[in-house]
Design an enzyme around this catalytic site. Structure first.
Site, PDB file in Angstrom:
ATOM      1  N   LYS A 124     -46.330  55.765  49.069  1.00  0.00           N
ATOM      2  CA  LYS A 124     -46.464  56.725  47.951  1.00  0.00           C
ATOM      3  C   LYS A 124     -46.485  55.971  46.630  1.00  0.00           C
ATOM      4  O   LYS A 124     -45.957  54.856  46.511  1.00  0.00           O
ATOM      5  CB  LYS A 124     -45.331  57.752  47.945  1.00  0.00           C
ATOM      6  CG  LYS A 124     -43.901  57.190  47.767  1.00  0.00           C
ATOM      7  CD  LYS A 124     -43.470  56.961  46.326  1.00  0.00           C
ATOM      8  CE  LYS A 124     -42.135  56.250  46.227  1.00  0.00           C
ATOM      9  NZ  LYS A 124     -41.903  55.549  44.996  1.00  0.00           N
ATOM     10  N   ASP A 129     -36.471  59.463  49.493  1.00  0.00           N
ATOM     11  CA  ASP A 129     -37.933  59.513  49.568  1.00  0.00           C
ATOM     12  C   ASP A 129     -38.442  59.861  50.973  1.00  0.00           C
ATOM     13  O   ASP A 129     -39.648  59.974  51.181  1.00  0.00           O
ATOM     14  CB  ASP A 129     -38.539  58.145  49.187  1.00  0.00           C
ATOM     15  CG  ASP A 129     -38.378  57.833  47.706  1.00  0.00           C
ATOM     16  OD1 ASP A 129     -38.070  58.759  46.928  1.00  0.00           O
ATOM     17  OD2 ASP A 129     -38.558  56.658  47.339  1.00  0.00           O
TER      18      ASP A 129
HETATM   19  O1  C5P Z   1     -31.814  57.564  48.665  1.00  0.00           O
HETATM   20  P1  C5P Z   1     -32.133  56.104  48.750  1.00  0.00           P
HETATM   21  O2  C5P Z   1     -31.284  55.386  49.745  1.00  0.00           O
HETATM   22  O3  C5P Z   1     -33.590  55.836  48.943  1.00  0.00           O
HETATM   23  O4  C5P Z   1     -31.783  55.503  47.317  1.00  0.00           O
HETATM   24  C1  C5P Z   1     -31.602  54.124  47.139  1.00  0.00           C
HETATM   25  C2  C5P Z   1     -30.836  53.884  45.859  1.00  0.00           C
HETATM   26  O5  C5P Z   1     -31.636  54.234  44.720  1.00  0.00           O
HETATM   27  C3  C5P Z   1     -29.570  54.728  45.682  1.00  0.00           C
HETATM   28  O6  C5P Z   1     -28.456  54.112  46.301  1.00  0.00           O
HETATM   29  C4  C5P Z   1     -29.423  54.761  44.171  1.00  0.00           C
HETATM   30  O7  C5P Z   1     -28.853  53.576  43.683  1.00  0.00           O
HETATM   31  C5  C5P Z   1     -30.850  54.794  43.695  1.00  0.00           C
HETATM   32  N1  C5P Z   1     -31.321  56.173  43.439  1.00  0.00           N
HETATM   33  C6  C5P Z   1     -30.843  56.870  42.336  1.00  0.00           C
HETATM   34  N2  C5P Z   1     -31.278  58.135  42.101  1.00  0.00           N
HETATM   35  C7  C5P Z   1     -32.176  58.715  42.927  1.00  0.00           C
HETATM   36  C8  C5P Z   1     -32.705  58.031  44.040  1.00  0.00           C
HETATM   37  C9  C5P Z   1     -32.250  56.752  44.269  1.00  0.00           C
HETATM   38  O8  C5P Z   1     -30.025  56.342  41.573  1.00  0.00           O
HETATM   39  N3  C5P Z   1     -32.586  59.951  42.655  1.00  0.00           N
END
Ligand code: C5P
Length: 330
Positions: free
Chosen positions: A11, A140
């Protein structure tokens, strides 16, 4: 036994509007996801214990232990099913999406694993139930299931399909090395705090609430993220000339602070006639929107010969979400 094989897209974010950091460490977002035709393939088959094998682009930098997002997705689905699942699988990931590139490749592999295990185990879960499991695996992951063009809210996991017309031609410029998503969000918070201090937001530290870290700007000074109505109208029109100038990413200054070399790629792309140029997600991949397939071809050649990136691919969007390409139910 024949494995179940699923193809899943990368994406780019056409808009990424980042609000203040929440108490759970995530940031509230409004984002426009757009799936593009750069695909990983994931195969799963029953096994005595869950294992992951990765081949292809950046394979060596993908963790294959319990931290692997695809393995976590398989376990999350097995947990939801309880005794209904036959939980162990051998997961084979054939990567074309670069790792830690801002293209949600790990999330894509997790989404593909959910679809593949769902089929292999004949779970009968609805799309929406699978989406709930996906949201628990990563912000995501639900979008990689859905594909197309969609507005993401919350952490990015709450999705609404967007009305988008036409096909968009992109050039993705890959950078050497990756960027860590948490580090880019942390840099975004630091830059905002510095800006507040510079622009007379004195008392920033005093104003910080209980959940704020020293690096966070005061929450009330970070605007709530909002969807660009101009971008949505441009997408409905299907005109890349209207969409290009409206691409935006609040994480771009943070990504550029960590990787100043990306400026060269963005500037080169604009100079070579891209309609829009933006860092994808948390970077370091840069996405360039072209007027049509011919211009995308020229842009890809120009960026390659300018030596401003480690490689380029031409892709089209919107692409479909995670989908089975070969299966035999076990
Ligand atoms: O949800 P995911 O594991 O993909 O997110 C990875 C990291 O990205 C999270 O631990 C956070 O530090 C950051 N993040 C964030 N806000 C979001 C998505 C991700 O701060 N909306």
């Amino acid at each position: 036994m024949t494995p179940v094989t699923v193809r899943v897209p990368a994406k780019v974010n056409l808009q990424l509007s980042v609000g203040p950091r929440r108490d759970d460490g995530y940031h509230d977002l409004v984002t426009v996801f757009h799936a593009v035709s750069l695909f990983d393939e994931v195969s799963v088959r029953p096994a005595n214990r869950t294992s992951v094998r990765v081949t292809g682009q950046d394979a060596a930098s993908v963790p294959v232990g319990r931290a692997n997002l695809a393995a976590r997705a398989a376990r999350a689905l097995a947990d939801v099913l309880g005794s209904r699942g036959q939980s162990a699988v051998r997961i084979e990931i054939r990567k074309r999406i670069p790792v830690s590139a801002g293209l949600a490749g790990g999330s894509a592999d997790a989404a593909a694993t959910l679809v593949a295990c769902n089929e292999l185990w004949g779970t009968g879960l609805t799309h929406s139930e699978l989406g709930d499991v996906a949201a628990g695996v990563g912000s995501d992951v639900p979008f990689a299931l859905l594909g197309g063009t969609a507005v993401g809210q919350g952490r990015g996991e709450r999705l609404t399909a967007a009305l988008a017309a036409g096909t968009y031609h992109w050039v993705l410029a890959f950078a050497a090395g990756g960027l860590s998503t948490p580090e880019v969000y942390a840099a975004c918070d630091r830059l905002r705090t510095a800006r507040v201090a510079r622009t007379g937001g004195a008392g920033a530290a005093e104003a910080a609430g209980p959940g704020d870290s020293a690096d966070d700007p005061p929450r009330e000074l970070v605007p709530d993220p909002a969807l660009s109505t101009e971008l949505m109208a441009a997408l409905r029109s299907g005109d890349p000339g209207a969409v290009g100038p409206l691409l935006s990413n609040d994480l771009q200054p943070a990504a550029l602070s960590l990787r100043p070399d990306l400026r060269l790629a963005l500037t080169a792309g604009r100079d070579f006639g891209a309609l829009g140029a933006v860092v994808s997600g948390s970077g370091p991949t840069c996405a360039f929107l072209a007027a049509n397939a011919d211009q995308a071809r020229e842009l890809a050649v120009a960026l390659t010969s300018a030596g401003v990136c480690r490689g380029v691919v031409r892709v089209q969007g919107p692409a479909a979400g995670a989908a089975i390409v070969a299966a035999e139910r076990g």
